[in-house]
Enzyme design. Structure first.
Site, mmCIF file in Angstrom:
data_model
loop_
_atom_site.group_PDB
_atom_site.id
_atom_site.type_symbol
_atom_site.label_atom_id
_atom_site.label_comp_id
_atom_site.label_asym_id
_atom_site.label_seq_id
_atom_site.Cartn_x
_atom_site.Cartn_y
_atom_site.Cartn_z
ATOM 1 N N GLU A 251 0.807 -1.115 -0.180
ATOM 2 C CA GLU A 251 0.145 -0.061 0.088
ATOM 3 C C GLU A 251 1.143 1.317 -0.089
ATOM 4 O O GLU A 251 1.494 1.458 1.108
ATOM 5 C CB GLU A 251 -0.877 0.001 1.434
ATOM 6 C CG GLU A 251 -2.024 -0.992 1.398
ATOM 7 C CD GLU A 251 -2.628 -1.470 0.214
ATOM 8 O OE1 GLU A 251 -3.425 -0.343 -0.059
ATOM 9 O OE2 GLU A 251 -2.817 -2.611 -0.445
ATOM 10 N N HIS B 191 -2.265 10.047 -1.220
ATOM 11 C CA HIS B 191 -2.289 8.724 -1.869
ATOM 12 C C HIS B 191 -2.124 9.158 -3.538
ATOM 13 O O HIS B 191 -1.411 8.388 -3.958
ATOM 14 C CB HIS B 191 -3.833 8.156 -1.646
ATOM 15 C CG HIS B 191 -3.706 7.381 -0.393
ATOM 16 N ND1 HIS B 191 -4.701 7.643 0.773
ATOM 17 C CD2 HIS B 191 -2.920 6.218 -0.103
ATOM 18 C CE1 HIS B 191 -4.291 7.085 1.772
ATOM 19 N NE2 HIS B 191 -3.483 6.037 1.401
ATOM 20 N N ASP C 121 1.736 -13.642 12.551
ATOM 21 C CA ASP C 121 0.820 -14.175 12.108
ATOM 22 C C ASP C 121 -0.211 -13.077 11.645
ATOM 23 O O ASP C 121 -0.753 -12.526 12.527
ATOM 24 C CB ASP C 121 0.039 -15.165 13.162
ATOM 25 C CG ASP C 121 -0.987 -15.817 12.616
ATOM 26 O OD1 ASP C 121 -1.835 -15.480 11.528
ATOM 27 O OD2 ASP C 121 -1.442 -16.743 13.319
ATOM 28 N N LYS D 180 -7.405 -14.194 16.933
ATOM 29 C CA LYS D 180 -7.977 -14.022 15.761
ATOM 30 C C LYS D 180 -9.240 -13.518 15.579
ATOM 31 O O LYS D 180 -9.708 -13.431 14.509
ATOM 32 C CB LYS D 180 -7.584 -15.292 14.621
ATOM 33 C CG LYS D 180 -6.200 -15.615 14.726
ATOM 34 C CD LYS D 180 -5.742 -16.682 14.010
ATOM 35 C CE LYS D 180 -4.150 -17.026 14.696
ATOM 36 N NZ LYS D 180 -3.958 -18.272 13.821
#
Lengths: 411, 411, 411, 411
Positions: free
Chosen positions: B102, B403, B308, B232
Site C-alpha cells: 500500500e 495517496h 501471524d 484472531k
C-alpha cells in the site's frame, strides 16, 4: 551507478547525512534500494542478503506500493483445491492460493474442501456490495444540523456529480448521516467495480466534502475519515450495513462425510459451533465475529493476492451458522465486510498477480466488478472450508495434536 | 528426480489422480513444490514463474510453515528510522522494517517518526503480558458448576503442573472461569517467553483440560478453544484484560514540530483525534479500536517479521489518547493485545529473520522474553508515529492528496 | 360481594384451590384485588395494608395494565423547573415531574436546570423518529434468500397495506433486511403518532409477516421479534439507526455560571466528560452509552409518566459531547433511542396522566405526534441538566458528599 | 400551618419568588409537599389530586428518597406464584410481586411459572457477588503509571483500611487497574451485605482515592466514577466480571409441559432461542443481552420493591441458554449484573417494604447478605419464567394476540 558513487551514498546514509527516502532523488529505483539496504546493513551490523535476493524491478513499485524499499520479503504460498463452487460468477472447480507461515493452516482448509466437495461443493452469493468513507463535520448548533439534514438529500445529486468526476470506476450510491452532538458523520457508499476502492472513495469523498463546505456554510469538515467508514477497524456499522462485499456460503455436509473425513457427527460439530462461536464470542464481547477463524483463511488469501492485510481486521467479521438436518449438517458462513479487489493495490505485483490468475480473477472483469465478485465467492467458500475443518477438529480434540504433528517442536 | 518422473507426476496431479499434498510422499520437498506448481499451471493455464523464482530451500519449511507449497510470494519491504525510543528494553535509535503493497504507508510512518524524534522520541512501556487459551466445558447443572467453581482454585497447582509439563518455555499463570448457563469458559493465561505462544498455550491447555475432565467428573470439554481466548478475533475481553502484550507509547510533540513537519497545530490534531477516534469509533460501534489506523503499521511490521497476519485483528486494538499541554500535544497510544514473538512461527524464515535482526530482536532474548518485549516497544512507537502522521494529515486535509501523489492513477 | 363469600374465596386461594388469576372470574375487579391481597397476606403472613390503601378503581386497569393485581405501589414524585427550553414543540418554561426513591437525583437535575436557565435554556430537536419490530425468518438456502431480497422491495407496498390495516395510527415506513446464514431479519419501522407504539408495531408486523409467508413460499417466520428490534435491550443497531426518538439537546454554559452554580470551570467539566464518558465508557465496553447517567433522569421521568420502565434500557443510550468555546462550555446530549408515548401504556393511569398534564403533553397532540415529540424534547433537556450537574459535581469531588448530605446514614 | 400562610407561600412559589426546594425551609415536610403541588397546579393550570391523594408521611422521605416532592405516583402491583424454587437461600414456594403498567407482562410470567412448577421448579445459584466503583486518575506519564502499577498492590491493605472505615457493612475486596494512555481506571469491588451498595461504595472509594492521591503524588483523581463501574450503563466489563449478583437459574421442562401449557415443543422453543436471542442479538450488536426480555421481569420486580429503576439497564444483561435433552428442554438464564438490595434506597418505603415482605426478604438477613442473595435467586427464577413464556409464545405466534386479548384496543 558507479560502485564508488554508490559506496559514497551508502556512507552518507549510514552517517545520517542522507535520509532513507532521499536515495530516490539521487539514484534510480534499483540502485536506491541497494543503497538503502547496504546502509541499513552497515548501521545495524546485519546481513540482509535474503531480503536483497530478488529479481524485482523496483521501478515498477516506486511511488506506488511502498517507500524506502530495501528488498522483498518472501512468504511461502500453497494451494488448496480443486474446490467445487456454485456461485453467481465462480462456478465449477477452482484452486485457491494461500500464503502463510503458520503450519497446518493450508492443510486445514484443504481437508475442509475435501469434505465440501464430497457434499456437492459450496453454494455462494454476494448479497451486498459497496465501499464506504465516513467523513466527520462539525456544526455550530443542532439548529444548523437540523437544516443540514434537510439540505443533504436535496443536494445529493450535486454532491454525487462532484464526487463521481474524480474517478473513472467509482459511483457514489448514497450518503447516510449520523449525528452525535454537533458532529455529523456522513457515510458515503460507492460502487467501485473490481477495485477494493478505498483510495478512490477517499478522493471522491474529499471532493464531495468540499462541495458540502462550499454550499452549506455552517458545515466544517474535521476529517475526511471520521471512523464511521470503518476502515481497518472492526465495527458494528460494518457488520450491520456491510462494507465491501457481504457474502454468504453454505453447504449440506452429509453424515457419512463427517464420519469419513473427520470422524465426527453433525451433532458434535453443531454443539461446538453454538457453545464456542455463539456463547463464547458473546461471552468474550467479540461482537462482530461469531466465528472460529475466518481471519486465518482471509489473511492467507489476502497475503497471496496483494490485498491489504490491515483490512483482514474487518474482512474477518461474520457469522458461522449451523443446523441439524436429520443427521446431516447444514453449515453456512456470512462474511459481512469482505474488502477485496482484483485491480489496484498490491494486485499487480508479479507474484500476487499470478496468484489471482490461478483463480482467473486478475484485473478488470467483464462486466466490471465481476472479477471481484467471483473472488469474493471463492474466499467465502474457502473460509467455510476452514470453519468446517476447525469445528470438526475441535469436536474430536485434535487441535493441538494437529499443530504438533505439523512440525511444531515442544515449544 | 528425473525430469520424466517429474513430468509423470505433474500429469497425474493435473488429472486429479494425485492430490496436491500427496506430492510430498513421492518427491523431496523442492521437487514437490515444483511438481505442484507445474500441475497448477497446467490445470489453470497460467504461468507462475515469479512464484517459482526463489532460492528457498523448501525442506526448511515443510511440516512447519505451510503445506501444498508452490513457491513464494514476494512483498516489498521498506525501512523507517532511525526512531528514537525510550523503552525498558528498546533504547536509543532503531530502524523498523515494514512490508506492504500500500503506497504512502511507509512514508506516512516515516514522517511521524521524524516528528517524534524532534520531540525527544517515544517513551514506551509494556504493562501487561500473557498469552491465553479459553476452552469451553459443559456441565449437567448449575449445582455441579457451583462445586466446580470451588474445586478449580484448589486444584490450580495440579492443573498447572500438568499444563507446564508440556512446554519448555510456557508457564501457566492463572485460570479464570466465566459461566454462561451450563457452559463454563476457562481463560488460561501463560507466560510464553519470546514466543507469541499460541501453540504452546493450546497444547498446554489441552493437557490441563484432560486433567480437569479426569478429576471433575461432570466437566465435559466441548472445545479447547471456546472463543474466550480470543484468538484472531477482536473482543472486549482482550481489550479489558489484554492478550499478548499491553503496551503504551507516549510523546510530547512540540508546537514548532507540529507546525514545521505537518503545518498543523496541537489543537487541530487533538480535535481530529476526539471527533474521529472517539466520537467516530463510538458512533460506529468500533468498540475495541478507538484509533485511526493501528492496523496499518501493525500489519506491515507483522508482514516483515513473520508474525501471524490473522492476529492483526486483535493486535490492532487500542486507544489513541491526546491532550493539550499548553500549545504542545501530549499523544499516547495504548495497544491492548499485541501478539508477537521473536522465535517460532514465521520468524525463522530467511527474510523475516533478517527483518527481526535489523531491530536486533531475532531469536530468544536474555533474559527470556526480553526480545519480544523490546519488539513490542518498537511496534508501539511506530504505531504512534503512524497515528500522529495520519491525524496531522487529516487536520490539514491532505489524505487523498497523499495517496494521489504517491502514484495512484485516477482510480 | 358479601363478606362471607369473600372470605370463602380468600381461603380457597390461600389453600391453592383457586389460582390468583381466577379471582377475576368469580369477583368484580375491586373485590378480586382484595381477595388476592388478603390471600397473599394469609399465605405469606404479612400485612399489605399500604399496598391496599388506594382509591384506585381497578376496573379501569383490568385487562389493560396489569394482572393478578393486589393493590398499588406508591413512589414519591417531585418536580424540577421551570426549565427554559427552545424546542420545535416545547418552548418557554416547563416543570418536569420525576418519580424516584433515590435521594439527591431530583435535586441534582434541579441544580443542572438552574445553570441551563442562566445560560438561556436548552435548545432541543428531535432528528429522527420511528418505532421498530424485527422478525426473523428462516430459509432453506441462500439461493432462496437471494430471490427474497429482490422480491421484498417490489412487494413493500402490499406488505405495508396489510400491516397498516391493523392500526389507526401506525404507518409502516420501511423494511430493511439483514442476513445471517439462512436467517433473514427484517427491521420494520413505523410512524406511531403520539403512542410509543411497540404493541401496534407488533400487531402490524405480524400481519406483514403473514403476508410474506403466504406470498414467498420459502420464507418461514421463526419469531415476530428476532431481537433486531431491539426492544428492551441495548444494541448498536438502535444507536446507529435510532429507535423511537433520536433527540439532541444543547446549551452554552457560561464561565460565570459554571463558577457561580458549581464552583467549577469549563475545562474541568470538559476533562471529566472525556476521561469518564469517552475513555471510561470505551474502556468498559459500554458501547452504546457514552454518558454519565442518562438512565437516572430517564427512569425517573418514565416512572412519573407511565412509560415502560424496561425501555429505560435503550432509552438511556447516547452521547454527552462537550467542547470549550473560549472559557464557556458547549454541552450537548444525544439520546439515540428514546421510546415514549403520551397515549397508551401507563399514560392513562390517574397519577401518571397528571404528571403528563404538568408538561401539557397528555393524550394525542395536534398534529398527531406533536405531544410525544414535545415530551421527547423535554426529557432530553432534563437529561442534559442531569449530565451537567453530575459532571460538574464530579469535577469538584462532591458526589459522595451529596449523597451523604441528602440523608444517607453511614451505610 | 395556617391556610392563609400556605396560600401566601403558594402564590410566592407560583410567581417565582420562592423556588421549589425552598418550601422545605419554611414549612414542615407535609405542608411543603402541598404547597409545591398547589403551586405547580396553579402555574400549569392542572389538577393533581390523584398525585396528592396519599396518606404518606413525607417527613419519612425528606432528605432521603426524593426532593421537591409533590405527592405520590401509584402503580398497579400484581403477584405471581407460588413459584417453586431450589436456591441456596430461597427454597420452597414463593409469591413474587411485580409492579407494572404494561398489560400481559404479569400474566406472561405467571404462565411461565406454571410450566416451571410442573417441571419441579427452578434451580438457582448466585455465583458471584460484588458492587463496584471505578474512579479515573490521570498521570503525567506512562513512567509514573508503571511505578503506580507496582505501588498499588503493595498499598492495597492501607487503601482498604481507609475505605472500609467509612462504612459499617461494606468491605473492599480488590482493586483492578486498567490503563488507557495516561488515564488509569481503578475498579474497586466491595461486599455490601444486604444493601445494593452503590452509595457506600462511592463514599468508601472517595476515601480510598484520597489516600492514593496523598500517597502517590503523580496520581490526580479526575472523577470518582470513571464509567468503569459501570453504573446505570450496560458494559462488557459488567458482563464479563459481573456487578452486583451474577445468578444462574435452570430448569428441565418436560415435553408434556411444553405441549400442555404452551402447545409447543422443545425443538420449537430451542429454535426461537438460537435464531432470536443469539443470532438476532449478535446481528443487532446487543452485546450484553442475549436474551428475550429479562428487562421486563426485572423492571417490574424492581418497581415493586424499591430498587433503582435506572439499574434495570445493567441488571437486565445476560444470556438465555437452552438445549434439547431428548424431547425435553433444558433452559437456563444467566443474569450477569443483578444490582439489588433489601435495605436502603427505596426498600423502606411503605408499599415497597410490603412487597419485599411477601418474599420474606425485607431488611438485613441473617447472616448478612442472605436476604439480598435470596432475593436475587427469586428474581432469576422469575426472569426464567418470563423467558420461557415469551419464547414459547413466539414459537406459536401468539405474541401480538396476547397483547390484543389483554385489552389493547386497535392502536
Amino acid at each position: 551507478m558507479a560502485a564508488s558513487k554508490k559506496d559514497e551514498l551508502i556512507k552518507k546514509m549510514a552517517s545520517g547525512e542522507l535520509s532513507l527516502h532521499k536515495a530516490d532523488e539521487v539514484a534510480d529505483p534499483n540502485d536506491a534500494v541497494e543503497i538503502r539496504r547496504m546502509a541499513v546493513e552497515k548501521k545495524t551490523n546485519t546481513s540482509l542478503k535474503n531480503i536483497g535476493a530478488t529479481e524485482m524491478d523496483f521501478a515498477s513499485i516506486k511511488d506506488k506500493n511502498a517507500e524506502n524499499v530495501i528488498g522483498m520479503i518472501t512468504v511461502p504460498v500453497g494451494v488448496v483445491g480443486p474446490l467445487k463452487i456454485n456461485g453467481a460468477f465462480a462456478t465449477g472447480e477452482v484452486y485457491v492460493p494461500m500464503a502463510t507461515t503458520e503450519g497446518a493452516l493450508i492443510a486445514s482448509v484443504g481437508r475442509g474442501i475435501k469434505a465440501l466437495n464430497m457434499s456437492g461443493g459450496a453454494t455462494v452469493r454476494v448479497i451486498k456490495d459497496g465501499m464506504t468513507r465516513g467523513p466527520v463535520f462539525k456544526f455550530n448548533s443542532i439548529l444548523e444540523i437540523e437544516k443540514f439534514l434537510e439540505w443533504l438529500p436535496k443536494n445529493f445529486d450535486r454532491i454525487k456529480f462532484t464526487a463521481d468526476k474524480t474517478t473513472q470506476h467509482g459511483r457514489l450510491e448514497r450518503i447516510v448521516p449520523y449525528v452525535t452532538g454537533n458532529n455529523v458523520f456522513l457515510r458515503f457508499t460507492y460502487k467501485t467495480g473490481d477495485a477494493m476502492g478505498m483510495n478512490m472513495a477517499t478522493v471522491a469523498t474529499e471532493a464531495g466534502c468540499s462541495y458540502i463546505e462550499e454550499n452549506f456554510k455552517d458545515a466544517k469538515l474535521v476529517a475526511v475519515s471520521g471512523n464511521m467508514c470503518s476502515d481497518k477497524k472492526q465495527s458494528l456499522i460494518n457488520s450491520i450495513e456491510g462494507r465491501g462485499k457481504t457474502v454468504v456460503a453454505e453447504a449440506l455436509i452429509k453424515e457419512e462425510t463427517l464420519k469419513g473425513v473427520f470422524n465426527t457427527s453433525a451433532q458434535a460439530v453443531n454443539e461446538v459451533n453454538f457453545r464456542k462461536n455463539w456463547a463464547g464470542s458473546a461471552r468474550a464481547g467479540s461482537s462482530t465475529q461469531f466465528n472460529a477463524h475466518f481471519a486465518n483463511t482471509v489473511a492467507a488469501i489476502f497475503a497471496a493476492t496483494g490485498q491489504d492485510p490491515a483490512q483482514v481486521v474487518e474482512s474477518s467479521g461474520g457469522y458461522t451458522w449451523s443446523e441439524l438436518r436429520g443427521r446431516d449438517l447444514y453449515l453456512s458462513v456470512t462474511l459481512t465486510s469482505l474488502e477485496i479487489g482484483t485491480v489496484g493495490g498490491g494486485t499487480g505485483l508479479p507474484t500476487q498477480k499470478e496468484s489471482l490468475s490461478i483463480m482467473n480473477v486478475h484485473g478488470s472483469g467483464s462486466p466490471p466488478g465481476s472479477n471481484a465478485t467471483k473472488f469474493a465467492e471463492i474466499i467465502a467458500a474457502a473460509v467455510m472450508a476452514g470453519e468446517l475443518n476447525l469445528l470438526a477438529a475441535l469436536s474430536t480434540r485434535e487441535l493441538g495434536k494437529a499443530h504438533q504433528k505439523l512440525g511444531r517442536s515442544k515449544s
